[in-house]
Design a protein around this motif. Structure first.
Motif, PDB file in Angstrom:
ATOM      1  N   SER A  17      61.080 -25.241 -12.554  1.00 56.67           N
ATOM      2  CA  SER A  17      59.857 -25.277 -13.417  1.00 56.67           C
ATOM      3  C   SER A  17      60.103 -25.413 -14.708  1.00 56.67           C
ATOM      4  O   SER A  17      61.071 -25.077 -15.570  1.00 56.67           O
ATOM      5  N   ARG A  19      57.422 -26.213 -18.562  1.00 52.20           N
ATOM      6  CA  ARG A  19      55.967 -26.244 -19.116  1.00 52.20           C
ATOM      7  C   ARG A  19      56.256 -27.155 -20.419  1.00 52.20           C
ATOM      8  O   ARG A  19      56.839 -26.654 -21.272  1.00 52.20           O
ATOM      9  N   SER A  21      54.486 -28.963 -23.700  1.00 53.26           N
ATOM     10  CA  SER A  21      53.389 -28.677 -24.690  1.00 53.26           C
ATOM     11  C   SER A  21      53.170 -29.801 -25.363  1.00 53.26           C
ATOM     12  O   SER A  21      54.040 -30.506 -25.984  1.00 53.26           O
ATOM     13  N   TYR A  80      48.893 -28.601 -22.134  1.00 52.30           N
ATOM     14  CA  TYR A  80      50.114 -28.403 -21.424  1.00 52.30           C
ATOM     15  C   TYR A  80      50.041 -29.029 -20.262  1.00 52.30           C
ATOM     16  O   TYR A  80      49.308 -29.563 -19.730  1.00 52.30           O
ATOM     17  N   GLN A  82      52.148 -28.018 -16.790  1.00 55.23           N
ATOM     18  CA  GLN A  82      53.000 -27.082 -15.924  1.00 55.23           C
ATOM     19  C   GLN A  82      53.624 -27.951 -14.792  1.00 55.23           C
ATOM     20  O   GLN A  82      53.019 -28.566 -14.078  1.00 55.23           O
ATOM     21  N   ASN A  84      56.197 -27.812 -11.489  1.00 61.01           N
ATOM     22  CA  ASN A  84      56.929 -26.792 -10.542  1.00 61.01           C
ATOM     23  C   ASN A  84      57.441 -27.890  -9.539  1.00 61.01           C
ATOM     24  O   ASN A  84      57.185 -29.032  -9.397  1.00 61.01           O
TER      25      ASN A  84
END
Length: 130
Positions: A17, A19, A21, A80, A82, A84
């Motif tokens: 994963s 994340r 920004s 953001y 995210q 996965n």
């Protein structure tokens, strides 16, 4: 002057994963439609996900649906992404985009075409190893 600065990219193994920004200045994220796009080597830039100005609607490309999530933090003026369950097919430079001049009637609209956005970040590299 509007600036979008992406960060959070890097090298990750399959299944991992990250994340990303997108920190905005010169515009207000909560009053803008925002999107993420990506461009893999030798390929055209493609839509990943977007969020409406109102924040009530999101839209995802089929290739990332169920794995990626877009969200925003109005206090930090940041959006953001995210990500996965990453796969090598997700390897690309990821770009944040903003469309600040959204009319009230279009407040729930999610924009999916790159020409619909007014401002772009410089991109952040995401590499997924197999």
């Amino acid at each position: 002057q509007v600036q979008l600065v992406e960060s959070g990219g890097g090298l990750v193994q399959t299944g991992g994963s990250l994340r990303l920004s997108c920190a905005a200045s010169g515009l207000t994220v909560s009053r803008s439609a925002m999107g993420w796009f990506r461009q893999a080597p030798g390929k055209k830039r493609e839509f990943v996900t977007s969020i409406s100005w109102s924040g009530e609607n999101t839209y995802y490309a089929n290739s990332v649906k169920g794995r990626f999530t877009i969200s925003g933090d109005n206090g930090k003026n940041t959006v953001y992404l995210q990500m996965n369950s990453l796969t090598p097919e997700d390897t690309a430079v990821y770009y944040c985009a903003a469309r600040p001049r959204v009319t009230y009637l279009s407040r729930s609209y999610t924009y999916t075409e790159d020409h619909e956005y007014n401002y772009w970040g410089q991109g952040t590299q995401v590499t997924v190893s197999s």
